[in-house]
Design an enzyme around this catalytic site. Sequence first.
Site, PDB file in Angstrom:
ATOM      1  N   GLY A 102      98.140  89.520  43.858  1.00  0.00           N
ATOM      2  CA  GLY A 102      99.173  89.630  42.824  1.00  0.00           C
ATOM      3  C   GLY A 102     100.250  90.579  43.273  1.00  0.00           C
ATOM      4  O   GLY A 102     100.337  90.968  44.445  1.00  0.00           O
TER       5      GLY A 102
ATOM      6  N   THR B  95      96.011  92.808  46.966  1.00  0.00           N
ATOM      7  CA  THR B  95      95.041  91.746  47.212  1.00  0.00           C
ATOM      8  C   THR B  95      93.670  92.222  46.760  1.00  0.00           C
ATOM      9  O   THR B  95      93.331  93.405  46.899  1.00  0.00           O
ATOM     10  CB  THR B  95      95.013  91.401  48.710  1.00  0.00           C
ATOM     11  OG1 THR B  95      96.306  90.951  49.098  1.00  0.00           O
ATOM     12  CG2 THR B  95      93.993  90.320  49.007  1.00  0.00           C
ATOM     13  N   VAL B  96      92.847  91.308  46.224  1.00  0.00           N
ATOM     14  CA  VAL B  96      91.521  91.660  45.723  1.00  0.00           C
ATOM     15  C   VAL B  96      90.460  90.987  46.590  1.00  0.00           C
ATOM     16  O   VAL B  96      90.532  89.785  46.861  1.00  0.00           O
ATOM     17  CB  VAL B  96      91.342  91.231  44.249  1.00  0.00           C
ATOM     18  CG1 VAL B  96      89.958  91.635  43.746  1.00  0.00           C
ATOM     19  CG2 VAL B  96      92.422  91.862  43.376  1.00  0.00           C
TER      20      VAL B  96
ATOM     21  N   ASP C 259     102.629  96.508  32.148  1.00  0.00           N
ATOM     22  CA  ASP C 259     102.590  95.123  32.633  1.00  0.00           C
ATOM     23  C   ASP C 259     101.435  94.357  31.995  1.00  0.00           C
ATOM     24  O   ASP C 259     100.601  93.763  32.683  1.00  0.00           O
ATOM     25  CB  ASP C 259     102.475  95.096  34.160  1.00  0.00           C
ATOM     26  CG  ASP C 259     102.829  93.725  34.750  1.00  0.00           C
ATOM     27  OD1 ASP C 259     103.506  92.932  34.062  1.00  0.00           O
ATOM     28  OD2 ASP C 259     102.436  93.459  35.904  1.00  0.00           O
TER      29      ASP C 259
ATOM     30  N   LYS D  45      90.449  96.337  45.388  1.00  0.00           N
ATOM     31  CA  LYS D  45      91.883  96.047  45.381  1.00  0.00           C
ATOM     32  C   LYS D  45      92.538  96.793  46.533  1.00  0.00           C
ATOM     33  O   LYS D  45      92.391  98.013  46.662  1.00  0.00           O
ATOM     34  CB  LYS D  45      92.517  96.429  44.045  1.00  0.00           C
ATOM     35  CG  LYS D  45      94.027  96.237  44.014  1.00  0.00           C
ATOM     36  CD  LYS D  45      94.560  95.984  42.621  1.00  0.00           C
ATOM     37  CE  LYS D  45      94.505  94.527  42.238  1.00  0.00           C
ATOM     38  NZ  LYS D  45      95.229  94.199  41.007  1.00  0.00           N
TER      39      LYS D  45
END
Length: 411
Positions: free
Chosen positions: A24, A28-29, A133, A44
Amino acid sequence: MLFDRATIVAALPSYEVGREVGSGGFGTVLEGRHRSLGRPVAIKVLAMPDAGLERRFLSEAQVMAAFDHPHVVHVHDYADDAGLCLLVMEHCPGGTLTSRLRTGLTPETACAIALSVADALHAAHRRGIVHRDVKPDNVLFAADGAAKVTDFGLAKIFEGSVVTSGSLVGTPGYAAPEQILGQPVRPATDVYALGGVTYHMLTGRPPFPADLPVREMLHRQIYGGPDLPGGLSDRFAAVLGQALTRDPAERTASAKDFALLLAAAAAAELGPDWLTRAETPLRVEEDVLRAMSDRAGAVRTPTAVAPRRLLRGGAGALHPDAARRPEAPGAPRPEVTPAGRHAAPDTPPPFPSGPSEELTHEEVQLRIAAWERPDEGFRRRTWVLLGAVIALLAAVSVGAGVIIGQLQRGG
């Protein structure tokens, strides 16, 4: 996002590092597992382009790790190495709210998820944390089906960095008008986004059409508001309308107020036992539990609003109306428990209050245009990716030449 897996493995010796499972705007996960405990985790990976951003990450990570709430993804650990910062978080195998919205939610499940998110935001706001967010991608589901808000603090870390465009953090379609305009954020900023996510869950569509050009979508958010579908009940429309008011001073005052209004509307529209039909467990505070099944208005809720009065172009808000508590037949309280694990400080930190600065039309257009420009971080990552691809192709070419030469000499 490009990263060296060996660097991650070296930075997290207590964890097995698995495959990539998502990415996202903030990183990155990867899948992971604690070697001794056998506990599954999510890792993450965030690229920190400068030392200042890395220092902010370390400071904020401590805040996130200390934030223990039943509807917030817990941070277990963090590490940093070679420009990468790593957050080891609770594993949520149930996916995102985005994926569940594709198949639709029952009104009961939608309300339970919204109350979960509202309780998490309320606890954060009392600690001086604004999410910045709130969106379906940032609501995950644990193994037991509980909704969990993720990425608390990350928007604050990256705000104003080269990873974002200027100081703009948020997601078009859910970001509050004051956030789009670069004005101070406050708890009401998260309430607006929560109203947008709840709108999406209850109506099956986002508050602003996803196919709109970014400029037109942002223009609607600043100067108007979403259309409330005709099939939505007046009670739910009133709750959503007040949360999505463009002026933060006239918006629902807090995430707790939003929860009380939504709980009362759900009791009236869906029956006092509605939570027993929801597909997600809920752990919230006692006053919200009472509002879910209150039959005679004994629970005090914030002032309600007149439904469906979306004013455009001017003040642009649903305005307060006389409070009307809906009556609903009695029923036993749902089998849920209060959160009970997130006592807040006695004196919460101050937030900006009152209306934001007035901007000229030209200033508004400039700030809208800023959201349309590709950010520096994106451009940097694109060039890095292209460089890596070119280097890989060159290496393959050289290797192939060597092999062909050896075969020719051998022949």
